[in-house]
Design an enzyme around this catalytic site. Structure first.
Site, short mmCIF file in Angstrom:
data_model
loop_
_atom_site.label_atom_id
_atom_site.label_comp_id
_atom_site.label_asym_id
_atom_site.label_seq_id
_atom_site.Cartn_x
_atom_site.Cartn_y
_atom_site.Cartn_z
N TYR A 49 -12.61 -1.57 -3.92
CA TYR A 49 -13.14 -1.74 -2.56
C TYR A 49 -14.67 -1.63 -2.52
O TYR A 49 -15.22 -1.34 -1.45
CB TYR A 49 -12.52 -0.71 -1.61
CG TYR A 49 -11.13 -1.07 -1.11
CD1 TYR A 49 -10.89 -2.30 -0.48
CD2 TYR A 49 -10.07 -0.17 -1.23
CE1 TYR A 49 -9.62 -2.62 0.00
CE2 TYR A 49 -8.80 -0.49 -0.74
CZ TYR A 49 -8.59 -1.72 -0.12
OH TYR A 49 -7.34 -2.04 0.36
N LYS A 56 0.82 -1.22 0.00
CA LYS A 56 0.00 0.00 0.00
C LYS A 56 0.86 1.27 0.00
O LYS A 56 2.04 1.23 0.33
CB LYS A 56 -0.93 -0.04 1.21
CG LYS A 56 -1.97 -1.16 1.12
CD LYS A 56 -3.00 -1.01 2.23
CE LYS A 56 -4.05 -2.10 2.14
NZ LYS A 56 -5.08 -1.95 3.19
N ASN A 90 -2.13 0.24 6.60
CA ASN A 90 -1.65 -1.03 7.18
C ASN A 90 -0.75 -1.83 6.24
O ASN A 90 -0.68 -3.04 6.31
CB ASN A 90 -2.83 -1.85 7.70
CG ASN A 90 -3.80 -2.26 6.61
OD1 ASN A 90 -3.64 -1.87 5.46
ND2 ASN A 90 -4.78 -3.07 6.96
N ARG A 150 2.50 -6.67 9.04
CA ARG A 150 1.84 -5.48 9.60
C ARG A 150 2.44 -5.08 10.94
O ARG A 150 2.52 -3.89 11.25
CB ARG A 150 0.34 -5.72 9.69
CG ARG A 150 -0.32 -5.58 8.31
CD ARG A 150 -1.76 -5.98 8.34
NE ARG A 150 -2.45 -5.67 7.10
CZ ARG A 150 -3.53 -6.32 6.69
NH1 ARG A 150 -4.05 -7.30 7.42
NH2 ARG A 150 -4.12 -5.99 5.56
N HIS A 189 -2.16 -5.45 1.51
CA HIS A 189 -3.48 -6.07 1.32
C HIS A 189 -3.26 -7.49 0.82
O HIS A 189 -2.33 -7.74 0.06
CB HIS A 189 -4.29 -5.27 0.28
CG HIS A 189 -5.51 -6.02 -0.18
ND1 HIS A 189 -6.69 -5.99 0.51
CD2 HIS A 189 -5.71 -6.85 -1.24
CE1 HIS A 189 -7.57 -6.76 -0.11
NE2 HIS A 189 -7.00 -7.29 -1.19
N GLU A 226 -10.17 -9.83 -7.63
CA GLU A 226 -9.10 -8.83 -7.46
C GLU A 226 -8.01 -8.98 -8.52
O GLU A 226 -7.51 -7.99 -9.06
CB GLU A 226 -8.53 -8.93 -6.04
CG GLU A 226 -9.59 -8.54 -5.00
CD GLU A 226 -9.12 -8.61 -3.56
OE1 GLU A 226 -8.04 -9.19 -3.29
OE2 GLU A 226 -9.84 -8.06 -2.69
#
Ligand code: CMP
Length: 138
Positions: free
Chosen positions: A50, A10, A113, A103, A116, A127
């Site tokens: 999302y 991310k 975080n 994480r 994913h 996805e």
């Protein structure tokens, strides 16, 4: 049997220079990289990705965050890839993540975080297809 999952490094982790360290954890855990690309996505692209969370109070912030800087999109493969990546990532909220997880090491907050990973086979199929064309997955 080999299974594919989808993952994102991310924007928070890319910004902090953690991409290489996170890829090393993924490699060490035995995942093969099927495909990988760095991209700066739009808010609209994040909203589509999302969409299952669109009623959640954090949806708008989450989509703005995902479009706030470059991220790394990946398709990973190994036996039991979906569950094994979830274990390697640790809990969504880094405050609850176990020692040694990605994480725990690299995430700053429940939203920012670091990584994913798909949570089920159906989600992984959606996805992967959302971000990668068939010719990128040979
Ligand atoms: P991810 O695994 O990508 O799936 C949905 C994302 O929403 C999640 O990681 C977090 O980045 C974010 N998220 C989940 N719960 C919350 C929350 N309570 N507040 C803010 N962001 C959240």
């Amino acid at each position: 049997m080999a299974q594919r999952t989808f993952s994102i490094v991310k924007p928070d982790a890319v910004r902090k220079g953690y991409t290489g360290a996170i890829l090393a954890e993924i490699d060490k855990a035995g995942f093969q990289i099927v495909s990988l690309k760095k991209q700066h996505i739009s808010v609209a692209q994040a909203q589509g990705f999302y969409a299952v969370h669109k009623e959640r109070p954090f949806f708008n912030d989450l989509c703005a965050f995902m479009a706030s800087g470059p991220l790394v999109l990946m398709v990973l493969e190994k036996d039991n890839a979906i569950l094994d990546l979830r274990k390697l990532m640790g809990a969504t909220n880094p405050a609850n993540a176990e020692e040694g997880t990605i994480r725990k090491k690299f995430a700053g907050s429940i939203q920012e975080n670091a990584i994913h990973g798909s949570d089920a086979e159906e989600t992984a199929a959606f996805e992967i297809g959302y971000w990668f064309a068939g010719y990128e997955l040979l």
